[in-house]
Design an enzyme around this catalytic site. Structure first.
Site, PDB file in Angstrom:
ATOM      1  N   HIS A  87      81.777  -5.545  37.529  1.00 29.79           N
ATOM      2  CA  HIS A  87      81.691  -5.392  38.977  1.00 29.79           C
ATOM      3  C   HIS A  87      83.091  -5.254  39.575  1.00 29.79           C
ATOM      4  O   HIS A  87      83.994  -6.008  39.223  1.00 29.79           O
ATOM      5  CB  HIS A  87      81.001  -6.637  39.547  1.00 29.79           C
ATOM      6  CG  HIS A  87      80.490  -6.515  40.938  1.00 29.79           C
ATOM      7  ND1 HIS A  87      79.476  -5.668  41.295  1.00 29.79           N
ATOM      8  CD2 HIS A  87      80.840  -7.162  42.083  1.00 29.79           C
ATOM      9  CE1 HIS A  87      79.206  -5.799  42.583  1.00 29.79           C
ATOM     10  NE2 HIS A  87      80.042  -6.690  43.088  1.00 29.79           N
ATOM     11  N   GLU A 100      78.059  -4.792  35.093  1.00 30.35           N
ATOM     12  CA  GLU A 100      78.307  -5.494  36.351  1.00 30.35           C
ATOM     13  C   GLU A 100      78.483  -7.008  36.165  1.00 30.35           C
ATOM     14  O   GLU A 100      79.406  -7.619  36.697  1.00 30.35           O
ATOM     15  CB  GLU A 100      77.137  -5.248  37.321  1.00 30.35           C
ATOM     16  CG  GLU A 100      76.924  -3.797  37.711  1.00 30.35           C
ATOM     17  CD  GLU A 100      77.768  -3.367  38.887  1.00 30.35           C
ATOM     18  OE1 GLU A 100      78.611  -4.168  39.347  1.00 30.35           O
ATOM     19  OE2 GLU A 100      77.588  -2.225  39.347  1.00 30.35           O
ATOM     20  N   SER A 147      79.087  -3.356  46.597  1.00 21.85           N
ATOM     21  CA  SER A 147      78.511  -4.690  46.512  1.00 21.85           C
ATOM     22  C   SER A 147      77.757  -5.032  47.792  1.00 21.85           C
ATOM     23  O   SER A 147      76.821  -4.332  48.167  1.00 21.85           O
ATOM     24  CB  SER A 147      79.611  -5.709  46.194  1.00 21.85           C
ATOM     25  OG  SER A 147      79.065  -6.934  45.773  1.00 21.85           O
TER      26      SER A 147
END
Length: 443
Positions: A378, A306, A185
């Protein structure tokens, strides 16, 4: 049992874990005043205790409704937070590969001491040295306000940590010429920033970018100025002297206002800024981040869904998902934003690196827990690489999954990451990335 090494500014006392690894915590790698670049630390006399985690950058509490859950141990916070953890099989002369972890958290939250990010399995299975630095976050790390804060201080902290690794890896049984930096990330986005900098050349040989939100690019001057206006208006005091609690309050107000109605525009307002040292303009970053492609092997990828982790459960989204017709539209929205923010720009970066002569591998991680509404969202790849069962036991994104399944699949994924860190190739079954080639599917 204690273990002592000489590194950095003096001697450090770490400890030996139950698994027989040597662990050193809270090692200072730099120091910095508020809104000032990092500087070298002063040497110390005697033996410094390195058995306890150092403080982390001031930040808001981890959201209890987050997909990863809440960390069991909440670390202390302090502006004097430039410290790191080293985990090694032994502080000897073996010169093992070094893996440096940059945590995520939207440039606002995160810590090297979260149980989520423990590198014990990687070190034990791969005979590598694991390093995890803290860096400044939020307004303290990324506010761009001329005359007050230059911006990109968190990025400068990461550079300082990598320089420390270069200078001290040998003391912990590591090879300073065989460093892999990996992150997820915001940590992966940071790596893409670092790859554009001449200052980072020679500091790492390989890079792994997991779920990098490269659609974010860099904040331009207008965006940075708007963030600064919102922040100073919310603070109502001099940012250089305001109490850190007030800085965090104003930071949160800025994030809420920047996100707009319903909080759907979740692009972090505090993030790397173009045309602020050490970063170039947005256009130059897009071209220069591949300038050293032949020198840095890259593994880059995303999860298959995600945006599920950001949009699933949002009040407006949840209401639309109750009805089949609108639910299909929401699914298309999630998939579209996943492509725009994560998948497409990551593959474009892989194409760019390959075209410049880089050795690149790409992947898509497609696994979801049976009872999780987030699917392959995610962060779902993290439990397969870092942390242990107690750290991840209450993670909503793992609902219904058996740890035995994660253990089996995780061993394969860790083997691929470790192979890449040692050889530049994830495993014999992976083909090098070429433009328009479908990424490797995981698990």
């Amino acid at each position: 049992m204690d273990t002592v090494v000489a590194a950095g500014g003096g001697k450090l006392r770490g400890f030996v874990t139950a698994g027989g690894l040597a662990e050193f915590r809270g090692i200072p790698f730099a120091r910095a005043a508020r809104f000032a670049p990092p500087e070298p630390i002063e040497p110390w006399t005697g033996i410094r205790d390195a058995t306890r985690h150092g403080p982390v950058s001031p930040q808001p509490p981890v959201r209890p409704d987050g997909v990863m859950g809440v960390p069991a141990d909440v670390p202390a916070q302090d502006e004097d937070c430039l410290n790191l953890t080293v985990l090694t099989p032994a502080a000897d002369d073996r010169k093992r590969p070094v893996m440096v972890w940059l945590h995520g958290g939207a440039y606002v939250t995160g810590s090297n001491s979260f149980g989520f990010y423990g590198g014990h399995r990687l070190v034990a299975e791969g005979d590598v040295v694991f390093v995890a630095p803290n860096y400044r976050l939020g307004a303290l790390g990324y506010l761009r306000l001329p005359g007050v804060s230059p911006g990109n201080l968190g990025l400068l902290d990461q550079l300082a940590a990598l320089r420390w690794v270069r200078e001290n890896a040998v003391a912990f049984g590591g090879n300073p010429d065989d460093v892999t930096v990996f992150g997820q990330s915001a940590g992966a986005h940071s790596i893409a920033c670092l790859m554009a900098l001449p200052e980072s050349r020679g500091l790492f040989r390989r890079a792994i970018l997991q779920s990098a939100p490269l659609g974010l690019r860099l904040a331009g001057a207008r965006t940075a100025a708007r963030t600064a206006r919102l922040f100073t208006a919310a603070l109502g005091a001099d940012p250089r002297t305001a109490p850190v609690t007030e800085v965090l309050r104003a930071q949160n107000e800025t994030i809420v206002k920047a996100a707009g109605p319903g909080g759907l525009y979740s692009v972090p307002p505090f993030c790397p800024v173009a045309d602020a040292p050490p970063l170039p303009s947005v256009a130059h970053w897009m071209s220069q981040r591949a300038r050293f492609a032949p020198d840095v092997d890259v593994l880059i990828g995303t999860t298959a869904a995600e945006m599920n982790s950001f949009l699933t459960g949002k009040p407006g989204i949840a209401q639309l998902e109750r009805f089949p017709v609108t639910a299909r539209g929401v699914a298309a929205l999630k998939a579209g934003v996943t492509r725009w923010m994560f998948a497409a720009p990551s593959l474009a970066f892989a194409d760019q690196l390959a075209a410049r002569g880089g050795r690149v591998y790409s992947y898509v991680f497609d696994w979801g827990a049976p009872e999780s509404p987030y699917g392959a969202g995610h962060c779902v790849d993290l439990p397969f690489l870092l942390g242990d069962e107690p750290a991840w036991r209450n993670a909503p994104m793992l609902a219904g999954a058996e740890w035995s399944e994660l253990t089996e699949l995780g061993r394969e994924l860790r083997a691929a990451w470790l192979s890449f860190a040692k050889t530049g190739t994830p495993s014999p079954g992976w083909a090098r990335h070429t433009p328009k080639q479908a990424p490797h599917r995981l698990p």
